[in-house]
Design a protein around this motif. Structure first.
Motif, short mmCIF file in Angstrom:
data_model
loop_
_atom_site.label_atom_id
_atom_site.label_comp_id
_atom_site.label_asym_id
_atom_site.label_seq_id
_atom_site.Cartn_x
_atom_site.Cartn_y
_atom_site.Cartn_z
N THR B 88 -14.52 -5.47 -12.01
CA THR B 88 -15.80 -4.79 -12.22
C THR B 88 -16.88 -5.21 -11.24
N HIS B 89 -16.67 -6.32 -10.55
CA HIS B 89 -17.69 -6.72 -9.58
C HIS B 89 -17.47 -6.04 -8.23
N MET B 90 -16.51 -5.13 -8.16
CA MET B 90 -16.22 -4.45 -6.90
C MET B 90 -16.41 -2.94 -7.07
N THR B 91 -16.52 -2.26 -5.92
CA THR B 91 -16.59 -0.80 -5.97
C THR B 91 -15.17 -0.24 -6.13
N VAL B 92 -15.11 1.08 -6.31
CA VAL B 92 -13.82 1.75 -6.40
C VAL B 92 -13.01 1.47 -5.13
N ARG B 93 -13.68 1.57 -3.98
CA ARG B 93 -13.00 1.35 -2.70
C ARG B 93 -12.44 -0.07 -2.62
N GLN B 94 -13.25 -1.05 -3.01
CA GLN B 94 -12.80 -2.44 -2.94
C GLN B 94 -11.64 -2.70 -3.89
N ASN B 95 -11.68 -2.06 -5.05
CA ASN B 95 -10.57 -2.19 -5.99
C ASN B 95 -9.27 -1.67 -5.37
N LEU B 96 -9.37 -0.49 -4.77
CA LEU B 96 -8.17 0.12 -4.20
C LEU B 96 -7.65 -0.70 -3.02
N ALA B 97 -8.60 -1.25 -2.23
CA ALA B 97 -8.19 -1.95 -1.01
C ALA B 97 -7.67 -3.35 -1.31
N PHE B 98 -7.94 -3.85 -2.51
CA PHE B 98 -7.69 -5.27 -2.80
C PHE B 98 -6.25 -5.71 -2.47
N GLY B 99 -5.28 -4.99 -3.03
CA GLY B 99 -3.89 -5.37 -2.84
C GLY B 99 -3.46 -5.32 -1.37
N LEU B 100 -3.95 -4.31 -0.67
CA LEU B 100 -3.60 -4.16 0.75
C LEU B 100 -4.20 -5.31 1.56
N GLU B 101 -5.43 -5.69 1.22
CA GLU B 101 -6.08 -6.79 1.94
C GLU B 101 -5.34 -8.10 1.70
N VAL B 102 -4.94 -8.30 0.45
CA VAL B 102 -4.20 -9.53 0.13
C VAL B 102 -2.92 -9.58 0.96
N GLN B 103 -2.29 -8.42 1.16
CA GLN B 103 -1.05 -8.38 1.92
C GLN B 103 -1.28 -8.38 3.43
N GLY B 104 -2.53 -8.40 3.84
CA GLY B 104 -2.84 -8.48 5.26
C GLY B 104 -2.57 -7.20 6.03
N VAL B 105 -2.71 -6.06 5.39
CA VAL B 105 -2.53 -4.78 6.08
C VAL B 105 -3.73 -4.56 7.02
N GLU B 106 -3.48 -3.90 8.15
CA GLU B 106 -4.55 -3.63 9.12
C GLU B 106 -5.68 -2.81 8.51
N GLN B 107 -6.90 -3.05 8.99
CA GLN B 107 -8.07 -2.42 8.40
C GLN B 107 -8.00 -0.89 8.49
N ALA B 108 -7.58 -0.37 9.65
CA ALA B 108 -7.53 1.09 9.83
C ALA B 108 -6.55 1.71 8.83
N GLU B 109 -5.44 1.01 8.65
CA GLU B 109 -4.42 1.47 7.72
C GLU B 109 -4.95 1.42 6.27
N ILE B 110 -5.68 0.35 5.97
CA ILE B 110 -6.26 0.23 4.63
C ILE B 110 -7.20 1.41 4.37
N ASP B 111 -8.08 1.68 5.34
CA ASP B 111 -9.05 2.77 5.17
C ASP B 111 -8.34 4.08 4.92
N ARG B 112 -7.29 4.32 5.68
CA ARG B 112 -6.57 5.59 5.54
C ARG B 112 -5.93 5.70 4.16
N ARG B 113 -5.24 4.64 3.76
CA ARG B 113 -4.53 4.71 2.47
C ARG B 113 -5.49 4.75 1.28
N VAL B 114 -6.59 4.00 1.39
CA VAL B 114 -7.57 4.02 0.31
C VAL B 114 -8.16 5.42 0.17
N GLY B 115 -8.47 6.03 1.31
CA GLY B 115 -9.00 7.39 1.29
C GLY B 115 -8.02 8.37 0.65
#
Lengths: 282, 369
Positions: B88-115
């Motif tokens: 709850t302390h994160m936005t929808v975007r941050q929630n969706l990106a969380f797992g990908l960030e933990v796994q170290g996925v590239e930022q551009a890829e994260i943005d695309r998949r989150v979108g």
């Protein structure tokens, strides 16, 4: 409607009663000696002849009209109070939060929560005299670390129990969700749990800071001269020639009220925001 | 996508056994519901699959890979919690990106998949909103989206609909089924709601007291319950179970000497091996017929009470000392105090052993597989 008016009047009355001593202190801080000594027959709420002399006196040790000059100004006790209260608060909040998390989540420690209360079950003097003896043996009397450490220790139970109640309320699922996504247990705590309970940590820290900041007994027993804190220093504001320096004490009281107020305002956002575990429909 | 296999998996908490020697083989891409009353071990089973609970004994495999000792982080499962566990302390975007960030996925890829995921979940317009402000519907979508975005091999859902009110639950049930088809995921779904399990699952694993009772398709669970528990648990009201006795003349209904229940030829053949004995007779309330007293092959009963529920009537019947339920259309003229003749079609009769409560007909060979 009449109920509302009645309530407002009652609340205002209680507020006035509660604030009277504080406002008396505030006006007294600006009164010259003649107005707060018993020598004068007439007492007024507002100073007839407002002056900064009480403030000048505690900060410089001398002021026109005071024959006796102070051998210690308030600067060092102010610093001592700030330093030991802040470090003591840090110790209590960090250790208390970590311990509360471990006990709340892993159900470890058995009755450690209750044993932590031991220090608070006895009358403070019964605890503090033995502590004074220990501290003397350890060479920690009148040191900043000795005082900070005991502040951290005696306030630890408060931070532990406050934080434990917050952690107990926060479902484990939220961390498990992070762990499923690939976080380690520590990352889940640091990235998920801690940001969610940050407001709880802030209000706990404020509470403990005020406890430490206003302590008199411990500082009285564990300091001699070098690291005396504001409350102890304030008590010593008296001279043989002039008796109790009420004006100077009032000025000091006003100064002492400032740090908790600043701290309170600066973390107001967290205090007001409170704990919103809103996503979790129980 | 993976298959999930549990072999003789047990979980004990001290002296308490939460799951006992469970064998369960979930196929690739299958939607399986684990169904049972509170405390039956279904959530523990789920947690063991996710790795949130260690197993006490047994093996868990994803495809051919033994994951029994693999940590949760490395299992690659998606988990949707009952509370949704939104950060709850994160936005929808941050929630969706969380797992990908933990796994170290590239930022551009994260943005695309989150979108993409936000669009897919119809959360695109809410992507920068603090997640604490979402509606329950949106939170559920976010919870599913957040799990789906890391492309887990297995999707686990712990009673995701139980927080919703009845009308909304039906809508979300349909959406969930659609999602499962779209995501083509192996899904394991824990629920205590039989309607949910029946409507959603390819197969249902029914649990009770830490033991898997039956693992089969919804149709088979309903039509051929493996034991008395499953028979009673499925259906509303559940199956009537009546003490009966096999004699030379047939199966005597209840404690009376008068009425025989007609059985199919296969059942008669099955029972012939057993000789004279007691057994439990099961029949579904919606599968009995009410008629005239004394109609051929009917059981005489008195109507104790009639409840009208929407289009249906639930009829409480008593025959001798045996009480049971019937369900009929609202239009059927039946009143409390009447005497009726109850007919049960021979192919709708279920026979269970009195001691083991296990099914006697068409022996249910395997409860898993």
């Amino acid at each position: 409607m009449t109920g509302l008016i009645l309530r407002t009047v009652v609340v205002a009355l209680f507020a006035a009663i509660a604030l009277l001593p504080i406002s008396w202190m505030a006006t007294m801080a600006f009164k010259p000696p003649a107005e707060w000594t018993s020598a004068t027959a007439e007492l007024t709420f507002l100073p007839k002849d407002p002056t900064w002399s009480n403030f000048v006196y505690v900060f410089t040790g001398e002021v026109e009209g005071q024959i006796v000059s102070l051998d210690r100004t308030v600067w060092w006790p102010l610093f001592a109070s700030l330093l030991t209260s802040v470090i003591g608060t840090l110790i209590a909040v960090v250790a208390g939060t970590a311990a509360a998390y471990a006990v709340s989540r892993e159900k470890v420690g058995g009755s450690i929560g209750l044993s932590l209360l031991q220090l608070r079950i006895f009358p403070p003097l019964a605890v503090m005299i033995p502590v004074m003896i220990m501290w003397a043996f350890l060479g920690m009397i009148d040191t900043w670390w000795g005082l900070s450490l005991i502040y951290g220790i005696v306030t630890l139970p408060f931070s532990f129990w406050l934080m434990k109640s917050y952690f107990d309320e926060l479902p484990r699922e939220i961390e498990e969700a992070a762990i499923v996504e690939g976080c380690t247990a520590f990352e889940a705590f640091y990235q998920i749990t801690l940001p969610i309970v940050v407001s709880a940590v802030a209000s706990t820290a404020l509470f403990i800071f005020i406890l430490n900041w206003s302590d008199y007994l411990i500082a009285l027993l564990l300091t001699r001269k070098e690291w005396t804190t504001i409350p102890v220093y304030m008590n010593a504001l008296a001279t043989a020639a002039s008796g109790q320096l009420y004006g100077a004490k009032a000025a000091l009281g006003l100064i002492a009220a400032i740090p908790p107020i600043i701290l309170g305002i600066s973390i107001q956002r967290f205090l007001v925001q409170g704990l919103t575990f809103g996503a979790l429909k129980q | 996508m993976s298959s999930v296999t549990l072999e003789q998996t047990s979980k004990k908490f001290g002296d308490f056994t939460a799951v006992r020697e469970m064998d369960l083989a979930i196929r690739n891409g299958e939607f399986v519901a684990i169904l049972g009353p509170s405390g039956c071990g279904k959530t523990t089973t789920m947690n063991m699959i996710a790795g949130l609970e260690d197993v006490t004994s047994g093996t868990i495999r994803f495809d051919d890979r033994d994951v029994t000792e693999v940590s949760t982080q490395k299992r690659g499962v998606g988990f949707v919690f009952q509370s949704y566990a939104i950060f709850t302390h994160m936005t929808v975007r941050q929630n969706l990106a969380f797992g990908l960030e933990v796994q170290g996925v590239e930022q551009a890829e994260i943005d695309r998949r989150v979108g993409d995921m936000a669009e897919f979940m119809a959360l695109g317009h809410r992507i920068d909103v603090p997640s604490a402000g979402l509606s329950v519907n949106e939170m559920q979508k976010l919870a599913i989206g957040r799990s789906a975005i890391v492309e887990p091999s297995i999707f686990l859902l712990d009673e995701p609909l139980s927080n919703l009110d009845a009308a909304f639950r039906e809508k979300m049930r349909a959406e969930l089924r659609g999602l499962q088809r779209a995501l083509k995921q192996t899904m394991v779904y824990v629920t205590h709601d039989q309607i949910e399990a029946m409507g959603l699952a390819d197969r249902i694993a029914v649990m009770n007291h830490a033991v898997l009772q039956q693992f089969d398709t919804p149709v088979n669970i309903y039509a051929r319950p493996a034991n008395v528990f499953v028979a009673r648990f499925m259906g509303a009201p559940g199956m009537n179970i009546v003490n009966s006795r096999v004699t030379e003349g047939g199966v005597l209904f209840g404690g009376r000497d008068a009425d025989f229940v007609a059985l199919s030829r296969e059942d008669m053949a099955t029972l012939r091996h057993h000789g004279e004995r007691d057994l439990l007779l099961g029949f579904r309330p919606e599968e009995l017929r009410l008629g005239e007293v004394g109609a051929p092959g009917s059981i005489a009963a008195d109507v104790a009470l009639v409840e009208t529920v929407g289009r249906r009537k639930i009829v409480h019947l008593v025959s001798g000392t045996t009480a049971f339920h019937g369900v009929c259309d609202r239009g059927v003229p039946v009143r409390a105090g009447e005497a009726v003749g109850v007919t049960i079609s021979p192919d709708k009769v279920h026979l269970f052993d009195t001691e083991t409560e296990a099914r006697l007909q068409w022996p249910v060979e395997a409860t898993h597989g």
